[in-house]
Design a protein around this motif. Structure first.
Motif, PDB file in Angstrom:
ATOM      1  N   VAL A 101       0.799  -1.043  -0.064  1.00  0.00           N
ATOM      2  CA  VAL A 101       0.011   0.005  -0.126  1.00  0.00           C
ATOM      3  C   VAL A 101       0.836   1.177  -0.239  1.00  0.00           C
ATOM      4  O   VAL A 101       2.010   1.475   0.884  1.00  0.00           O
ATOM      5  N   VAL A 102       0.535   2.001  -0.861  1.00  0.00           N
ATOM      6  CA  VAL A 102       1.173   3.567  -0.874  1.00  0.00           C
ATOM      7  C   VAL A 102       0.054   4.780  -1.031  1.00  0.00           C
ATOM      8  O   VAL A 102      -1.203   4.206  -1.106  1.00  0.00           O
ATOM      9  N   GLY A 103       0.234   5.887  -1.133  1.00  0.00           N
ATOM     10  CA  GLY A 103      -0.529   6.791  -1.166  1.00  0.00           C
ATOM     11  C   GLY A 103      -0.965   6.918  -2.522  1.00  0.00           C
ATOM     12  O   GLY A 103      -0.596   6.380  -3.652  1.00  0.00           O
ATOM     13  N   PRO A 104      -2.308   7.777  -2.954  1.00  0.00           N
ATOM     14  CA  PRO A 104      -2.962   7.736  -4.026  1.00  0.00           C
ATOM     15  C   PRO A 104      -2.171   8.256  -5.238  1.00  0.00           C
ATOM     16  O   PRO A 104      -2.341   7.867  -6.476  1.00  0.00           O
ATOM     17  N   ASN A 105      -1.343   9.128  -4.872  1.00  0.00           N
ATOM     18  CA  ASN A 105      -0.540   9.956  -5.665  1.00  0.00           C
ATOM     19  C   ASN A 105       1.206   9.535  -5.862  1.00  0.00           C
ATOM     20  O   ASN A 105       1.867  10.344  -6.448  1.00  0.00           O
ATOM     21  N   ASP A 106       1.338   8.710  -5.264  1.00  0.00           N
ATOM     22  CA  ASP A 106       2.842   8.167  -4.911  1.00  0.00           C
ATOM     23  C   ASP A 106       3.086   7.376  -6.342  1.00  0.00           C
ATOM     24  O   ASP A 106       2.509   6.718  -6.993  1.00  0.00           O
ATOM     25  N   THR A 107       4.642   7.422  -6.400  1.00  0.00           N
ATOM     26  CA  THR A 107       5.144   6.576  -7.486  1.00  0.00           C
ATOM     27  C   THR A 107       4.778   5.100  -7.522  1.00  0.00           C
ATOM     28  O   THR A 107       4.840   4.449  -6.449  1.00  0.00           O
ATOM     29  N   VAL A 108       4.529   4.637  -8.672  1.00  0.00           N
ATOM     30  CA  VAL A 108       4.298   3.111  -8.801  1.00  0.00           C
ATOM     31  C   VAL A 108       5.544   2.529  -9.517  1.00  0.00           C
ATOM     32  O   VAL A 108       5.790   3.162 -10.631  1.00  0.00           O
ATOM     33  N   LEU A 109       6.008   1.335  -9.062  1.00  0.00           N
ATOM     34  CA  LEU A 109       7.206   0.908  -9.552  1.00  0.00           C
ATOM     35  C   LEU A 109       7.130  -0.363 -10.372  1.00  0.00           C
ATOM     36  O   LEU A 109       6.298  -1.193  -9.959  1.00  0.00           O
ATOM     37  N   VAL A 110       7.665  -0.296 -11.515  1.00  0.00           N
ATOM     38  CA  VAL A 110       7.383  -1.403 -12.659  1.00  0.00           C
ATOM     39  C   VAL A 110       8.644  -2.277 -12.172  1.00  0.00           C
ATOM     40  O   VAL A 110       9.709  -1.903 -12.087  1.00  0.00           O
ATOM     41  N   PRO A 111       8.262  -3.610 -11.728  1.00  0.00           N
ATOM     42  CA  PRO A 111       9.202  -4.285 -11.068  1.00  0.00           C
ATOM     43  C   PRO A 111      10.313  -4.893 -12.241  1.00  0.00           C
ATOM     44  O   PRO A 111      10.325  -4.730 -13.512  1.00  0.00           O
ATOM     45  N   ARG A 112      11.409  -5.071 -11.616  1.00  0.00           N
ATOM     46  CA  ARG A 112      12.429  -5.505 -12.500  1.00  0.00           C
ATOM     47  C   ARG A 112      12.214  -6.952 -13.472  1.00  0.00           C
ATOM     48  O   ARG A 112      11.495  -7.811 -12.529  1.00  0.00           O
ATOM     49  N   GLY A 113      12.553  -7.007 -14.558  1.00  0.00           N
ATOM     50  CA  GLY A 113      12.162  -8.270 -15.240  1.00  0.00           C
ATOM     51  C   GLY A 113      10.567  -8.042 -15.882  1.00  0.00           C
ATOM     52  O   GLY A 113      10.120  -9.076 -16.306  1.00  0.00           O
ATOM     53  N   SER A 114       9.977  -6.931 -15.512  1.00  0.00           N
ATOM     54  CA  SER A 114       8.507  -6.933 -16.065  1.00  0.00           C
ATOM     55  C   SER A 114       8.408  -6.670 -17.228  1.00  0.00           C
ATOM     56  O   SER A 114       8.849  -5.790 -17.795  1.00  0.00           O
ATOM     57  N   SER A 115       7.546  -7.217 -18.114  1.00  0.00           N
ATOM     58  CA  SER A 115       6.883  -6.784 -19.458  1.00  0.00           C
ATOM     59  C   SER A 115       5.446  -6.641 -19.443  1.00  0.00           C
ATOM     60  O   SER A 115       5.006  -6.439 -20.469  1.00  0.00           O
ATOM     61  N   LYS A 116       4.834  -7.128 -18.461  1.00  0.00           N
ATOM     62  CA  LYS A 116       3.316  -7.146 -18.653  1.00  0.00           C
ATOM     63  C   LYS A 116       2.771  -6.551 -17.113  1.00  0.00           C
ATOM     64  O   LYS A 116       1.627  -6.983 -16.615  1.00  0.00           O
ATOM     65  N   THR A 117       3.115  -5.320 -16.678  1.00  0.00           N
ATOM     66  CA  THR A 117       2.400  -4.827 -15.777  1.00  0.00           C
ATOM     67  C   THR A 117       1.222  -3.928 -16.290  1.00  0.00           C
ATOM     68  O   THR A 117       1.043  -3.280 -17.290  1.00  0.00           O
ATOM     69  N   ASP A 118      -0.008  -4.240 -15.336  1.00  0.00           N
ATOM     70  CA  ASP A 118      -1.164  -3.840 -15.781  1.00  0.00           C
ATOM     71  C   ASP A 118      -1.850  -3.190 -14.790  1.00  0.00           C
ATOM     72  O   ASP A 118      -1.553  -3.067 -13.657  1.00  0.00           O
ATOM     73  N   TRP A 119      -2.933  -2.525 -15.097  1.00  0.00           N
ATOM     74  CA  TRP A 119      -3.682  -1.392 -14.419  1.00  0.00           C
ATOM     75  C   TRP A 119      -5.166  -2.423 -14.122  1.00  0.00           C
ATOM     76  O   TRP A 119      -5.497  -3.007 -14.638  1.00  0.00           O
ATOM     77  N   GLU A 120      -5.533  -1.809 -12.618  1.00  0.00           N
ATOM     78  CA  GLU A 120      -6.872  -2.294 -12.257  1.00  0.00           C
ATOM     79  C   GLU A 120      -7.492  -1.017 -11.213  1.00  0.00           C
ATOM     80  O   GLU A 120      -6.910  -1.233 -10.389  1.00  0.00           O
ATOM     81  N   VAL A 121      -8.634  -0.757 -11.815  1.00  0.00           N
ATOM     82  CA  VAL A 121      -9.431   0.405 -10.834  1.00  0.00           C
ATOM     83  C   VAL A 121     -10.198  -0.658 -10.047  1.00  0.00           C
ATOM     84  O   VAL A 121     -10.854  -1.431 -10.524  1.00  0.00           O
ATOM     85  N   GLU A 122     -10.516  -0.540  -8.641  1.00  0.00           N
ATOM     86  CA  GLU A 122     -11.187  -1.098  -7.925  1.00  0.00           C
ATOM     87  C   GLU A 122     -11.981  -0.164  -6.725  1.00  0.00           C
ATOM     88  O   GLU A 122     -11.272   0.647  -6.429  1.00  0.00           O
ATOM     89  N   LEU A 123     -13.006  -0.913  -6.345  1.00  0.00           N
ATOM     90  CA  LEU A 123     -13.645  -0.398  -4.942  1.00  0.00           C
ATOM     91  C   LEU A 123     -13.081  -1.058  -3.943  1.00  0.00           C
ATOM     92  O   LEU A 123     -13.015  -2.401  -3.768  1.00  0.00           O
ATOM     93  N   ALA A 124     -12.407  -0.627  -2.869  1.00  0.00           N
ATOM     94  CA  ALA A 124     -11.790  -1.066  -1.736  1.00  0.00           C
ATOM     95  C   ALA A 124     -12.791  -0.944  -0.760  1.00  0.00           C
ATOM     96  O   ALA A 124     -13.491   0.082  -0.362  1.00  0.00           O
ATOM     97  N   VAL A 125     -13.135  -2.186   0.180  1.00  0.00           N
ATOM     98  CA  VAL A 125     -14.114  -1.991   1.313  1.00  0.00           C
ATOM     99  C   VAL A 125     -13.315  -1.927   2.799  1.00  0.00           C
ATOM    100  O   VAL A 125     -12.224  -3.076   2.530  1.00  0.00           O
ATOM    101  N   VAL A 126     -13.215  -1.273   3.460  1.00  0.00           N
ATOM    102  CA  VAL A 126     -12.670  -1.386   4.855  1.00  0.00           C
ATOM    103  C   VAL A 126     -13.648  -1.838   5.881  1.00  0.00           C
ATOM    104  O   VAL A 126     -14.831  -1.173   6.232  1.00  0.00           O
ATOM    105  N   VAL A 127     -13.107  -2.735   6.565  1.00  0.00           N
ATOM    106  CA  VAL A 127     -14.058  -3.510   7.354  1.00  0.00           C
ATOM    107  C   VAL A 127     -14.013  -2.455   8.977  1.00  0.00           C
ATOM    108  O   VAL A 127     -12.760  -2.084   9.223  1.00  0.00           O
ATOM    109  N   GLY A 128     -15.023  -2.456   9.559  1.00  0.00           N
ATOM    110  CA  GLY A 128     -15.269  -1.761  10.748  1.00  0.00           C
ATOM    111  C   GLY A 128     -15.688  -2.433  12.106  1.00  0.00           C
ATOM    112  O   GLY A 128     -15.431  -1.785  13.249  1.00  0.00           O
ATOM    113  N   ARG A 129     -16.082  -3.693  11.699  1.00  0.00           N
ATOM    114  CA  ARG A 129     -16.555  -4.608  12.902  1.00  0.00           C
ATOM    115  C   ARG A 129     -16.038  -6.067  12.629  1.00  0.00           C
ATOM    116  O   ARG A 129     -15.833  -6.564  11.313  1.00  0.00           O
TER     117      ARG A 129
END
Length: 285
Positions: A108-136
């Protein structure tokens, strides 16, 4: 309420975005935005009362980093192939039960922090998601309605994925999901009372200004309440745990060859309506 954490990485302070868009300091009332706060109705009530009374000091947002809106995350449970349109685009059969995998909290990083492409990666992909935070604390919940009652709030998550690591390197999906910086979260944790229907939220993602994902949580195969109920049959969910609930169609993996996977220098922007917007520039690890 829109709760968030601001400041340098590892030293964020709790804050609130008020109804007028002013950033307010919560550090005089609570230590952090975390599971302990979300499980404490009295503390949340004091935050709400102070906000409504105009008692919280304003913060100068200029140049202030926005961190992840939740500290001390216990676990991140992820639901795969949870949108009808995403299953169709990848040629997968819709699952008969939710597909579960995990991301480590240190992704987990902040919403505007840098995202790092891993070493050896050729297929880094994006996915927007709804996150649910548990409260109980949730154990063996009996209904989807009970599942929703255990939700403290919602946030935007970017489930960054490396598809070769995930699919072609053997074993489970986890190798392609747990690279550093692979879970930008935020900007806000929006409390559940501000999201009356989590199945009516538009999600969008852009790469270098081009719209790639344009979906809605109405397409989820397993809705939020059912996801929480289902997961609670296999593990205990605690306040401050996070569930990433899947991504709609439009990922690079589902596009014709040559697939437009991410590279250093790309800029990804994403949003879920009412939950805020993220922006990340990619760099090489």
């Amino acid at each position: 309420m829109k709760l968030l954490r601001v400041g340098t990485a590892g030293a964020e302070r709790p804050a609130l975005l008020d109804a007028h868009g002013t950033l307010r300091d919560l550090s005089g009332i609570v230590d952090d935005i975390d599971g302990a706060l979300l499980a404490d109705d009295g503390a949340l009530g004091r935050v709400r009362a102070a906000a409504e009374a105009g008692e919280l000091p304003a913060l100068d947002a200029a140049g202030l980093r926005i961190g992840p809106p939740l500290g001390r995350i216990g676990k991140i449970v992820c639901i795969g192939l949870n949108y009808h349109d995403h299953a169709r685009e990848t040629g997968a059969e819709p699952p008969t039960e939710p597909v579960i995998f995990f991301k480590a909290p240190d992704t987990v990083v902040g919403p505007n922090d840098t995202v790092l492409v891993p070493r050896g990666s050729s297929k880094t992909d994006w996915e927007v998601e709804l996150a649910v935070v548990v409260g109980r604390t949730a154990r063996y919940l009996e209904s989807a309605e009970d599942g929703l009652a255990h939700v403290a709030g919602y946030a935007v998550a970017h489930d960054v994925s490396e598809r070769e690591f995930q699919i072609e390197r053997g074993g489970t999906w986890d190798k392609g999901k747990n690279c550093e910086t692979f879970n930008p979260l935020g900007p806000w944790l929006v409390t559940a009372d501000e999201v009356p229907d989590p199945q009516a939220l538009p999600l969008k993602l852009w790469v270098n200004g081009e719209l790639k994902q344009d979906g809605t949580t109405a397409e989820q195969i397993f809705p939020v309440g059912e996801v929480v109920r289902y997961v609670s049959q296999f593990m205990t969910l605690y306040p401050g745990d996070v569930i990433n609930t899947g991504t709609p169609a439009g990922v690079a993996l589902g596009r014709p060859d040559p697939k437009p996977f991410l590279r250093a220098g790309d800029v990804v922007e994403l949003e879920v309506e009412g939950l805020g917007r993220q922006r990340q520039e990619l760099k090489n690890a």
